[in-house]
Write a protein that holds these residues in place. Structure first.
Motif, PDB file in Angstrom:
ATOM      1  N   ASN A 196       9.661   2.948   4.015  1.00  7.30           N
ATOM      2  CA  ASN A 196      10.040   2.461   5.348  1.00  7.30           C
ATOM      3  C   ASN A 196      11.048   1.314   5.204  1.00  7.30           C
ATOM      4  OD1 ASN A 196      10.148   1.107   7.877  1.00  7.30           O
ATOM      5  ND2 ASN A 196       8.150   1.932   8.437  1.00  7.30           N
ATOM      6  N   PRO A 197      12.350   1.562   5.416  1.00  6.97           N
ATOM      7  CA  PRO A 197      13.367   0.518   5.221  1.00  6.97           C
ATOM      8  C   PRO A 197      13.246  -0.645   6.197  1.00  6.97           C
ATOM      9  CG  PRO A 197      14.338   2.475   6.233  1.00  6.97           C
ATOM     10  CD  PRO A 197      12.949   2.854   5.824  1.00  6.97           C
ATOM     11  N   LEU A 198      12.790  -0.392   7.413  1.00  2.00           N
ATOM     12  CA  LEU A 198      12.630  -1.474   8.380  1.00  2.00           C
ATOM     13  C   LEU A 198      11.532  -2.441   7.938  1.00  2.00           C
ATOM     14  CD1 LEU A 198      12.941   0.427  11.784  1.00  2.00           C
ATOM     15  CD2 LEU A 198      14.667  -0.970  10.634  1.00  2.00           C
ATOM     16  N   LEU A 199      10.462  -1.896   7.413  1.00  2.00           N
ATOM     17  CA  LEU A 199       9.370  -2.728   6.918  1.00  2.00           C
ATOM     18  C   LEU A 199       9.833  -3.559   5.730  1.00  2.00           C
ATOM     19  CD1 LEU A 199       6.410  -3.548   7.068  1.00  2.00           C
ATOM     20  CD2 LEU A 199       5.829  -1.522   5.715  1.00  2.00           C
ATOM     21  N   LEU A 200      10.627  -2.962   4.852  1.00  2.00           N
ATOM     22  CA  LEU A 200      11.145  -3.687   3.693  1.00  2.00           C
ATOM     23  C   LEU A 200      12.077  -4.819   4.127  1.00  2.00           C
ATOM     24  CD1 LEU A 200      11.872  -0.762   1.196  1.00  2.00           C
ATOM     25  CD2 LEU A 200      10.032  -2.457   1.073  1.00  2.00           C
ATOM     26  N   ASP A 201      12.876  -4.587   5.155  1.00  2.78           N
ATOM     27  CA  ASP A 201      13.777  -5.622   5.647  1.00  2.78           C
ATOM     28  C   ASP A 201      12.993  -6.799   6.213  1.00  2.78           C
ATOM     29  OD1 ASP A 201      16.523  -6.532   6.412  1.00  2.78           O
ATOM     30  OD2 ASP A 201      15.683  -6.382   8.427  1.00  2.78           O
ATOM     31  N   ILE A 202      11.928  -6.520   6.935  1.00  2.00           N
ATOM     32  CA  ILE A 202      11.066  -7.588   7.455  1.00  2.00           C
ATOM     33  C   ILE A 202      10.479  -8.401   6.310  1.00  2.00           C
ATOM     34  CG2 ILE A 202       8.894  -8.061   8.664  1.00  2.00           C
ATOM     35  CD1 ILE A 202       9.494  -5.615  10.426  1.00  2.00           C
ATOM     36  N   CYS A 203      10.029  -7.716   5.283  1.00  2.95           N
ATOM     37  CA  CYS A 203       9.437  -8.402   4.124  1.00  2.95           C
ATOM     38  C   CYS A 203      10.447  -9.315   3.446  1.00  2.95           C
ATOM     39  CB  CYS A 203       8.905  -7.373   3.120  1.00  2.95           C
ATOM     40  SG  CYS A 203       7.460  -6.459   3.687  1.00  2.95           S
ATOM     41  N   ARG A 204      11.698  -8.867   3.341  1.00  8.80           N
ATOM     42  CA  ARG A 204      12.728  -9.682   2.694  1.00  8.80           C
ATOM     43  C   ARG A 204      13.047 -10.923   3.521  1.00  8.80           C
ATOM     44  NH1 ARG A 204      14.952  -4.334   1.613  1.00  8.80           N
ATOM     45  NH2 ARG A 204      14.691  -3.867  -0.609  1.00  8.80           N
ATOM     46  N   ARG A 205      13.099 -10.779   4.821  1.00  9.13           N
ATOM     47  CA  ARG A 205      13.375 -11.935   5.683  1.00  9.13           C
ATOM     48  C   ARG A 205      12.227 -12.945   5.615  1.00  9.13           C
ATOM     49  NH1 ARG A 205      17.292 -11.463   9.572  1.00  9.13           N
ATOM     50  NH2 ARG A 205      16.090 -12.710  11.039  1.00  9.13           N
ATOM     51  N   LEU A 206      11.016 -12.463   5.604  1.00 11.54           N
ATOM     52  CA  LEU A 206       9.863 -13.352   5.495  1.00 11.54           C
ATOM     53  C   LEU A 206       9.817 -14.038   4.137  1.00 11.54           C
ATOM     54  CD1 LEU A 206       7.133 -11.136   7.206  1.00 11.54           C
ATOM     55  CD2 LEU A 206       8.030 -13.310   8.061  1.00 11.54           C
ATOM     56  N   TRP A 207      10.315 -13.350   3.105  1.00  8.08           N
ATOM     57  CA  TRP A 207      10.323 -13.925   1.762  1.00  8.08           C
ATOM     58  C   TRP A 207      11.166 -15.205   1.739  1.00  8.08           C
ATOM     59  CZ3 TRP A 207       8.133 -13.545  -2.981  1.00  8.08           C
ATOM     60  CH2 TRP A 207       8.769 -14.239  -4.016  1.00  8.08           C
ATOM     61  N   TYR A 249       9.815  -7.993  -4.940  1.00  9.75           N
ATOM     62  CA  TYR A 249      10.539  -6.912  -4.284  1.00  9.75           C
ATOM     63  C   TYR A 249      10.221  -5.577  -4.956  1.00  9.75           C
ATOM     64  CZ  TYR A 249      13.577  -9.967  -1.459  1.00  9.75           C
ATOM     65  OH  TYR A 249      14.062 -10.860  -0.539  1.00  9.75           O
ATOM     66  N   GLU A 250      10.151  -5.586  -6.283  1.00  5.87           N
ATOM     67  CA  GLU A 250       9.922  -4.335  -7.012  1.00  5.87           C
ATOM     68  C   GLU A 250       8.542  -3.768  -6.712  1.00  5.87           C
ATOM     69  OE1 GLU A 250      11.388  -1.328  -8.488  1.00  5.87           O
ATOM     70  OE2 GLU A 250      12.623  -3.099  -8.858  1.00  5.87           O
ATOM     71  N   LEU A 251       7.565  -4.629  -6.500  1.00  6.51           N
ATOM     72  CA  LEU A 251       6.221  -4.167  -6.184  1.00  6.51           C
ATOM     73  C   LEU A 251       6.200  -3.297  -4.939  1.00  6.51           C
ATOM     74  CD1 LEU A 251       4.096  -7.404  -6.815  1.00  6.51           C
ATOM     75  CD2 LEU A 251       4.217  -5.379  -8.284  1.00  6.51           C
ATOM     76  N   ILE A 252       7.063  -3.622  -3.973  1.00  7.58           N
ATOM     77  CA  ILE A 252       7.066  -2.880  -2.705  1.00  7.58           C
ATOM     78  C   ILE A 252       8.262  -1.931  -2.592  1.00  7.58           C
ATOM     79  CG2 ILE A 252       5.782  -4.686  -1.498  1.00  7.58           C
ATOM     80  CD1 ILE A 252       8.405  -5.620  -0.243  1.00  7.58           C
ATOM     81  N   ALA A 253       9.049  -1.819  -3.666  1.00  7.79           N
ATOM     82  CA  ALA A 253      10.303  -1.059  -3.608  1.00  7.79           C
ATOM     83  C   ALA A 253      10.104   0.418  -3.304  1.00  7.79           C
ATOM     84  CB  ALA A 253      11.070  -1.216  -4.922  1.00  7.79           C
ATOM     85  N   ALA A 254       8.937   0.978  -3.642  1.00  7.86           N
ATOM     86  CA  ALA A 254       8.693   2.401  -3.410  1.00  7.86           C
ATOM     87  C   ALA A 254       8.231   2.694  -1.984  1.00  7.86           C
ATOM     88  CB  ALA A 254       7.663   2.931  -4.407  1.00  7.86           C
ATOM     89  N   CYS A 255       8.080   1.646  -1.185  1.00  2.00           N
ATOM     90  CA  CYS A 255       7.736   1.845   0.237  1.00  2.00           C
ATOM     91  C   CYS A 255       8.866   2.611   0.913  1.00  2.00           C
ATOM     92  CB  CYS A 255       7.518   0.497   0.912  1.00  2.00           C
ATOM     93  SG  CYS A 255       7.391   0.579   2.716  1.00  2.00           S
ATOM     94  N   ARG A 285       0.835  -1.211   0.000  1.00  2.00           N
ATOM     95  CA  ARG A 285       0.000   0.000   0.000  1.00  2.00           C
ATOM     96  C   ARG A 285       0.870   1.261   0.000  1.00  2.00           C
ATOM     97  NH1 ARG A 285      -5.386  -0.749   0.994  1.00  2.00           N
ATOM     98  NH2 ARG A 285      -6.044  -2.804   1.790  1.00  2.00           N
ATOM     99  N   LEU A 286       1.928   1.262   0.800  1.00  2.00           N
ATOM    100  CA  LEU A 286       2.823   2.420   0.852  1.00  2.00           C
ATOM    101  C   LEU A 286       3.564   2.601  -0.468  1.00  2.00           C
ATOM    102  CD1 LEU A 286       4.276   1.987   4.453  1.00  2.00           C
ATOM    103  CD2 LEU A 286       2.883   3.901   3.636  1.00  2.00           C
ATOM    104  N   SER A 287       3.946   1.491  -1.081  1.00  2.00           N
ATOM    105  CA  SER A 287       4.649   1.565  -2.352  1.00  2.00           C
ATOM    106  C   SER A 287       3.750   2.139  -3.442  1.00  2.00           C
ATOM    107  CB  SER A 287       5.135   0.166  -2.756  1.00  2.00           C
ATOM    108  OG  SER A 287       6.012   0.222  -3.857  1.00  2.00           O
ATOM    109  N   ILE A 288       2.505   1.720  -3.469  1.00  2.00           N
ATOM    110  CA  ILE A 288       1.548   2.246  -4.448  1.00  2.00           C
ATOM    111  C   ILE A 288       1.324   3.732  -4.221  1.00  2.00           C
ATOM    112  CG2 ILE A 288      -0.878   2.160  -5.156  1.00  2.00           C
ATOM    113  CD1 ILE A 288      -0.788  -0.867  -4.659  1.00  2.00           C
ATOM    114  N   ALA A 289       1.287   4.128  -2.960  1.00  2.00           N
ATOM    115  CA  ALA A 289       1.045   5.540  -2.636  1.00  2.00           C
ATOM    116  C   ALA A 289       2.236   6.429  -3.001  1.00  2.00           C
ATOM    117  CB  ALA A 289       0.726   5.686  -1.149  1.00  2.00           C
ATOM    118  N   HIS A 290       3.457   5.899  -2.907  1.00  2.97           N
ATOM    119  CA  HIS A 290       4.658   6.716  -3.093  1.00  2.97           C
ATOM    120  C   HIS A 290       5.373   6.462  -4.416  1.00  2.97           C
ATOM    121  CE1 HIS A 290       4.840   8.458   0.998  1.00  2.97           C
ATOM    122  NE2 HIS A 290       4.276   7.323   1.376  1.00  2.97           N
TER     123      HIS A 290
END
Length: 221
Positions: free
Chosen positions: A153-164, A145-151, A96-101
Motif C-alpha cells: 500500500n503506497p499511501l500507507l508507506l507515504d504516511i509512515c515516512r512523513r511520521l518518521w 523503512y526496509e522492515l515495511i518496504a514489502a507493504c 504486518r502487511l510487509s511480513i505477509a507479502h
C-alpha cells in the motif's frame, strides 16, 4: 527554464541540509531561522532560502509566523503522543502487511541493512559533546523503512515516512535528555521477529521501541 531548474536544485539542496541539521539537533526546538543569516551561510539568494524554509514548514519541521519569520518547531508532549499513536496505528499495519507479502529478496535487504546499522557507530564527540552521527541516522532510517518496504500500500508507506520525520525530530531531542540508550538489542529483536514472520511479536517490540522516545524525553525531565 534552465535558470528556474537551477534555482529549484539549489532550493532542494538547502532544504536537505537544513532538514538534516534540524533532525540531528544542530538547531534547538524553537530557535529562529533567520533568512539573512542562512542566505549568507549557504551563499544563495533570499528566494532560495525562503522556498526551502517553506518546504520544511509544509513538512512540519519549521514554523512560519507572519510577524516573526521562521523558526524550528517547538517540542510538545501532546504532539509527540499524537505522533507515537499515529505511528503505532499506521506503521504497525504496514509492518504486518510487509511480513505477509515480503519475499526472500526483502528478507535479504532487511538483513543487509541491519548488518550495516549494527556495525556503524551511533555517536561522535564534537567539542566534548556527543552527537548522533548522520551516517548512523541514515542507516537507522533505512532499516525501519526496509522492515515495511514489502507493504503493498503506497499511501500507507507515504504516511509512515512523513511520521518518521516528525518522530526523528523528537528522537534526537530525546538523546540530548537521555544519551545512554542503546537500541542495538531492540533492532536485533525486531529483525528476528520480522524474519520469523511473527507479526504479533514484531508489533509488540516495535511498540515498545518507539514508546521509549516519549518516555525518555518527557518522563525524565
Amino acid at each position: 527554464m534552465a535558470k528556474r531548474n537551477g534555482s529549484s536544485t539549489l532550493s532542494e539542496n538547502v532544504t536537505k541540509k537544513l532538514k538534516s541539521d534540524i533532525l540531528t539537533g544542530q538547531y534547538k526546538p524553537g530557535s529562529p531561522l533567520t533568512v539573512s543569516e542562512l542566505t549568507k551561510g549557504f551563499d544563495v539568494s533570499v528566494a532560495v532560502v525562503r522556498e526551502a524554509l517553506t518546504r520544511l514548514a509544509t513538512q512540519g519541521l519549521v514554523l512560519q509566523n507572519p510577524n516573526y519569520g521562521f523558526s524550528v518547531k517547538t517540542a510538545s508532549e501532546e504532539e509527540l503522543n499524537s505522533i507515537v499513536e499515529a505511528r503505532l496505528i499506521n506503521e504497525s499495519a504496514a509492518l504486518r502487511l510487509s511480513i505477509a507479502h515480503g519475499d526472500l529478496t526483502w528478507e535479504s535487504n532487511v538483513i543487509a541493512v541491519h548488518h550495516k546499522l549494527s556495525q556503524t557507530a551511533e555517536y561522535e564527540e564534537v567539542d566534548h559533546k556527543l552527537f548522533v552521527r548522520e551516517e548512523w541516522s541514515d542507516l537507522h532510517r533505512q532499516f525501519h523503512y526496509e522492515l515495511i518496504a514489502a507493504c503493498p500500500n503506497p499511501l500507507l508507506l507515504d504516511i509512515c515516512r512523513r511520521l518518521w520525520d516528525l518522530s526523528e525530530f523528537y528522537r534526537h531531542w530525546s538523546f540530548q535528555q537521555q544519551p545512554t540508550r542503546d537500541g542495538r538489542d531492540e533492532h536485533k529483536a525486531l529483525m528476528d521477529a520480522v524474519l520469523g514472520r511473527d507479526s504479533d511479536r514484531a508489533v509488540e517490540i516495535f511498540r515498545t521501541h518507539i514508546q521509549l522516545t516519549a518516555d525518555n524525553l518527557f518522563d525524565n525531565r
